[in-house]
Design a protein around this motif. Structure first.
Motif, PDB file in Angstrom:
ATOM      1  N   ALA A 199      15.792 110.887  76.802  1.00 60.39           N
ATOM      2  CA  ALA A 199      14.871 111.176  77.894  1.00 60.39           C
ATOM      3  C   ALA A 199      15.178 112.530  78.523  1.00 60.39           C
ATOM      4  O   ALA A 199      14.269 113.294  78.869  1.00 60.39           O
ATOM      5  N   PHE A 200      16.461 112.848  78.650  1.00 51.59           N
ATOM      6  CA  PHE A 200      16.852 114.128  79.228  1.00 51.59           C
ATOM      7  C   PHE A 200      16.350 115.295  78.379  1.00 51.59           C
ATOM      8  O   PHE A 200      15.739 116.235  78.893  1.00 51.59           O
ATOM      9  N   ILE A 257      13.014 118.097  79.239  1.00 52.54           N
ATOM     10  CA  ILE A 257      13.137 119.541  79.461  1.00 52.54           C
ATOM     11  C   ILE A 257      12.563 120.355  78.303  1.00 52.54           C
ATOM     12  O   ILE A 257      12.570 121.587  78.357  1.00 52.54           O
ATOM     13  N   ALA A 258      12.067 119.673  77.251  1.00 56.95           N
ATOM     14  CA  ALA A 258      11.590 120.395  76.068  1.00 56.95           C
ATOM     15  C   ALA A 258      10.193 120.961  76.276  1.00 56.95           C
ATOM     16  O   ALA A 258       9.379 120.425  77.041  1.00 56.95           O
ATOM     17  N   VAL A 297      15.100 123.365  68.954  1.00 58.00           N
ATOM     18  CA  VAL A 297      16.478 123.641  69.370  1.00 58.00           C
ATOM     19  C   VAL A 297      17.046 122.465  70.146  1.00 58.00           C
ATOM     20  O   VAL A 297      18.176 122.014  69.894  1.00 58.00           O
ATOM     21  N   LEU A 298      16.280 121.939  71.092  1.00 62.99           N
ATOM     22  CA  LEU A 298      16.784 120.839  71.915  1.00 62.99           C
ATOM     23  C   LEU A 298      16.939 119.562  71.102  1.00 62.99           C
ATOM     24  O   LEU A 298      17.916 118.829  71.258  1.00 62.99           O
ATOM     25  N   MET A 299      15.969 119.295  70.211  1.00 66.03           N
ATOM     26  CA  MET A 299      16.100 118.126  69.355  1.00 66.03           C
ATOM     27  C   MET A 299      17.290 118.281  68.423  1.00 66.03           C
ATOM     28  O   MET A 299      18.033 117.327  68.158  1.00 66.03           O
ATOM     29  N   GLN A 344       7.762 110.499  69.019  1.00 67.26           N
ATOM     30  CA  GLN A 344       6.724 110.381  70.040  1.00 67.26           C
ATOM     31  C   GLN A 344       6.661 111.658  70.870  1.00 67.26           C
ATOM     32  O   GLN A 344       5.577 112.168  71.181  1.00 67.26           O
ATOM     33  N   ALA A 345       7.841 112.193  71.198  1.00 64.37           N
ATOM     34  CA  ALA A 345       7.883 113.464  71.925  1.00 64.37           C
ATOM     35  C   ALA A 345       7.275 114.590  71.093  1.00 64.37           C
ATOM     36  O   ALA A 345       6.564 115.463  71.618  1.00 64.37           O
TER      37      ALA A 345
END
Length: 473
Positions: free
Chosen positions: A349-350, A354-355, A362-364, A391-392
């Motif tokens: 979730a965090f 912020i993505a 990069v975040l994934m 899903q994101a």
């Protein structure tokens, strides 16, 4: 006079010296990871009893997988140690003309084999290192060669045909209905066969071999198998003369041939009903294939059994440590905090909060690498991660196939500093994780920023399209 070493070699040697002094045995590392994850879960609101219950419930959850990994070691070993394959490995070992050249050959062949199957890469590379180490005139650094043998698992395996995530996403029958509704079917053409993925793989192979070359100690600075006190002599392949009549069946190839014939019939049925790619992607099928092949290549039951006996000690670390990793995975996913969410869900979730479409790869990638350090199982972790991560990706309109490859590329990164997957290789080499970590950490230090940058850059060249519900579409 000691030969002058490159700055990268000097850094590798310092890293090795640090690891030899401070890096614990892999079992201690795994036990500490259990404690840290449990404390993190409790810090986020999980009760001590919830953490303890999750640990106990998950402790035996990887037993089938543990046995599969043990049979990868045994099956790979009996094939590679058989007279025909051992002879081929020995011929390959005659090719290098220097210790550095030998290390680079191990790195390149190990990564290429890993693109076909990661399990074969570990066993083949480990036995190749042992064969090279028998050439004392090479003065090959045994630790650097061992780290090079591990690059298949630490760099590219998940970008190849045995990628658990890519295999699962290409086969709708393998997915849960919930995941299928989110991602649809994602064929190999949208994952491992994307030109972006092939380019990423080629860059990683090239860079990894380069680092292996420049970081390998030479001359008097090289620690050979002999200086490390490791016995690398080849096991005998000839059998002693018969001493009693009961040994006749142990020496006759008839039983091996009959068992292999039955096995070939089953394999033919599996391939005919499922297709070659899907059939061979199963660890059970893969292990069965190698055991049957081992029966044939060793020819006589006695020789096959002797090879199995030599292989089993290499699996001891797997047997005692994999249950701890099962406990870690369970704590991450089952120990609910005060808000009813697990630590894995809170981390996801965090990152997804912020993505942005541009920063998502990069975040994934960072999230997958962090979670992979504690749940070092590509397929198992994908089942944990995929529903909310994909899903994101849909919500952010990120290319779904590239999201799978982001996971694959990042999932391999923690392998370079986590001893989990080193265990089968360490058993074959007769080394400790601390012997390899100094060299593999250098690879990690370069791979981490390089992989994240390439995932971002190449992701810009891809456009989103909605999930496809069947391969026919």
């Amino acid at each position: 006079m000691m030969e002058k070493q490159s700055w990268l070699t000097r850094l590798a040697l310092r890293s090795c010296a640090w690891a030899e002094r401070w890096f614990p045995d892999a079992y201690v590392f795994a036990a500490l990871a259990v404690v840290l994850v449990a404390l993190a879960a409790m810090a986020r609101g999980a009760t001590p009893m919830a953490a303890a219950a999750a640990f106990g419930d998950g402790f035996w959850s990887l037993i089938p997988f543990t046995m599969q990994i043990c049979f990868i070691i045994v099956g790979g070993y009996v094939v590679a140690a058989s007279p025909p394959v051992a002879g081929a490995i020995q011929r390959l070992a005659r090719l290098p003309r220097s210790g550095r050249g030998a290390v680079c050959m191990v790195a390149l062949l190990g990564m290429l084999v890993a693109l076909l199957h990661w399990g074969l890469s570990l066993i083949f590379s480990g036995l190749l290192v042992r064969a090279l180490a028998r050439r004392e005139e090479l003065r090959m650094d045994y630790r650097a060669a061992g780290a090079a043998a591990y690059l298949g698992l630490g760099a590219v395996w998940a970008l190849g045909l045995s990628s658990s995530a890519a295999q699962l996403q290409a086969n709708p029958a393998s997915m849960t209905p919930a995941l299928l509704a989110i991602t649809g079917v994602i064929p190999f053409a949208e994952t491992i066969f994307l030109w972006q993925s092939l380019l990423l793989t080629a860059i990683l192979v090239t860079v990894s071999v380069g680092i292996a070359w420049f970081s390998a100690p030479t001359g008097a600075a090289a620690s050979t198998a002999q200086t490390l006190g490791v016995d690398v002599q080849a096991a005998p392949t000839t059998l002693p003369p018969l001493s009693r009549p009961g040994e006749w069946l142990e020496r006759s190839p008839a039983l091996n041939l009959l068992l292999a014939a039955l096995g070939a019939g089953w394999l033919a049925h599996e391939i005919a009903s499922k297709g070659l790619a899907l059939a061979i992607s199963s660890l059970n099928t893969y292990n069965f294939l190698f055991l049957m092949l081992g029966l044939l290549l060793n020819w006589r039951p006695r020789r096959f059994l002797d090879a199995v006996a030599r292989a089993v000690p290499s699996a001891t670390g797997v047997l005692i440590q994999f249950p701890l990793y099962g406990g870690i995975a369970s704590i991450l996913t089952a120990a609910k905090g005060a808000d009813g969410q697990s630590l894995a869900q809170q981390l996801a979730a965090f990152f997804t909060h912020i993505a942005t479409p541009g920063s998502f790869p990069v975040l994934m990638g960072l999230y997958s690498a962090v979670l992979g350090f504690f749940v070092p199982s590509g397929g198992g972790k994908w089942l944990i991660e995929a529903p909310y991560v994909m899903q994101a990706a849909n919500e952010l309109h990120a290319h779904l196939g590239w999201a799978v490859q982001v996971y694959n590329a990042a999932e391999a990164l923690p392998n370079l500093i986590n001893p989990f997957w080193m265990l089968p290789l360490l058993g074959i080499l007769g080394l400790k994780a601390r012997d390899l970590i100094g060299f593999s950490f250098l690879q990690f230090a370069v791979h981490l920023p390089l992989v994240l940058f390439l995932l971002w850059l190449l992701g810009l060249t891809l456009n989103y399209h909605p999930p496809l519900m069947s391969a026919a579409h």
